[in-house]
Design a protein around this motif. Sequence first.
Motif, short mmCIF file in Angstrom:
data_model
loop_
_atom_site.label_atom_id
_atom_site.label_comp_id
_atom_site.label_asym_id
_atom_site.label_seq_id
_atom_site.Cartn_x
_atom_site.Cartn_y
_atom_site.Cartn_z
N LEU A 33 -7.26 -0.33 0.65
CA LEU A 33 -6.84 -1.64 0.19
C LEU A 33 -5.70 -1.59 -0.23
O LEU A 33 -4.39 -2.36 0.11
CB LEU A 33 -7.86 -2.27 -0.81
N VAL A 34 -5.23 -0.51 -1.04
CA VAL A 34 -3.96 -0.42 -1.67
C VAL A 34 -2.78 0.03 -0.23
O VAL A 34 -2.02 -0.52 -0.34
CB VAL A 34 -4.04 0.78 -2.40
N LEU A 35 -3.61 0.71 0.52
CA LEU A 35 -2.64 1.28 1.89
C LEU A 35 -2.22 0.08 2.53
O LEU A 35 -1.32 -0.41 2.93
CB LEU A 35 -3.52 2.27 2.61
N LEU A 36 -3.27 -0.99 2.71
CA LEU A 36 -3.11 -2.31 3.55
C LEU A 36 -2.31 -3.16 2.70
O LEU A 36 -1.39 -3.61 3.51
CB LEU A 36 -4.39 -2.77 3.83
N GLU A 37 -2.37 -3.13 1.28
CA GLU A 37 -1.35 -3.97 0.68
C GLU A 37 -0.12 -3.37 0.60
O GLU A 37 0.88 -4.30 0.99
CB GLU A 37 -1.81 -4.11 -0.75
N LYS A 38 0.02 -2.09 0.52
CA LYS A 38 1.64 -1.39 1.03
C LYS A 38 1.93 -1.87 2.34
O LYS A 38 3.17 -2.22 2.40
CB LYS A 38 1.14 -0.09 0.48
N GLU A 39 1.01 -1.66 3.28
CA GLU A 39 1.74 -2.02 4.79
C GLU A 39 2.18 -3.33 4.74
O GLU A 39 3.00 -3.89 5.39
CB GLU A 39 0.34 -1.57 5.62
N LEU A 40 0.94 -4.27 4.14
CA LEU A 40 1.45 -5.81 4.34
C LEU A 40 2.83 -6.21 3.46
O LEU A 40 3.33 -7.00 4.12
CB LEU A 40 0.26 -6.53 3.58
N LEU A 41 2.88 -5.38 2.23
CA LEU A 41 4.16 -5.61 1.54
C LEU A 41 5.37 -5.00 2.45
O LEU A 41 6.27 -5.73 2.44
CB LEU A 41 4.08 -4.77 0.27
N ARG A 42 5.28 -4.01 3.04
CA ARG A 42 6.20 -3.45 3.90
C ARG A 42 6.48 -4.27 5.16
O ARG A 42 7.61 -4.59 5.43
CB ARG A 42 5.81 -2.21 4.34
N ASP A 43 5.50 -4.96 5.86
CA ASP A 43 5.70 -6.01 6.72
C ASP A 43 6.34 -7.12 6.24
O ASP A 43 7.32 -7.72 6.82
CB ASP A 43 4.36 -6.22 7.58
N GLN A 44 5.96 -7.46 5.18
CA GLN A 44 6.62 -8.76 4.43
C GLN A 44 8.26 -8.52 3.96
O GLN A 44 9.04 -9.40 4.56
CB GLN A 44 5.89 -9.39 3.15
N LEU A 45 8.22 -7.37 3.66
CA LEU A 45 9.73 -6.87 3.32
C LEU A 45 10.50 -6.78 4.49
O LEU A 45 11.57 -7.34 4.45
CB LEU A 45 9.52 -5.53 2.71
#
Length: 202
Positions: A33-45
């Motif tokens: 979940l943290v990895l997904l959130e991290k990827e999501l944050l990267r994509d959003q960024l």
Amino acid sequence: MPPKTKDKGRKAGAQKKKKNPGADVEAEGKHRLVLLEKELLRDQLALRRDEARRAKASEDLLKQRLQGLEAELGRARSEGKAIYAEMSRQQWALQEKMETQSKQLEEETKILREQLETCQKEAEAAREEAEQALKEQDQVLAQLRAHVEDMEAKYEEIIHGNLDQLLAKLRAVKPQWDETVLRLHAKHKEQLRQFGLNPLDL
């Protein structure tokens, strides 16, 4: 001894793992979940960075367009000022020209009015003189007609009087004239006889 310790630790861990399998799954789920959130944050960024770049590009483009519009506005203002100055100059020149022409026309009108008044006075004087001359001419003609009629009457009187006198004289002379004619005629016949001519043959 140390290897035994390591093995014991492994065994202890293995035992722990074996003892809490649900905790491992939960930890792994949280990790994912943290990895997904991290990827999501990267994509959003990344999206935000793309949006920021596009916004920056749009802002630069808008700034360029704004600068171009400001430059065009400045040129338009300069041209407008130049046109306004030129129109003001032309208007001023035209106004001065119109004022000059108006003054000239006023002067010409004044002169023409004065000339018209002078011509009207001269025409009135000439008309009065012509009327006076016609009156005098009519008077002279009337006098001449009266004089001619008087002379014609006198001439007729003289001619008739002379004719009467001449006729009276002719009447008085006629017997003498007839006698003279007869005497000359007889004398002429006598002369013809003397020449041996018969007067009846002639």
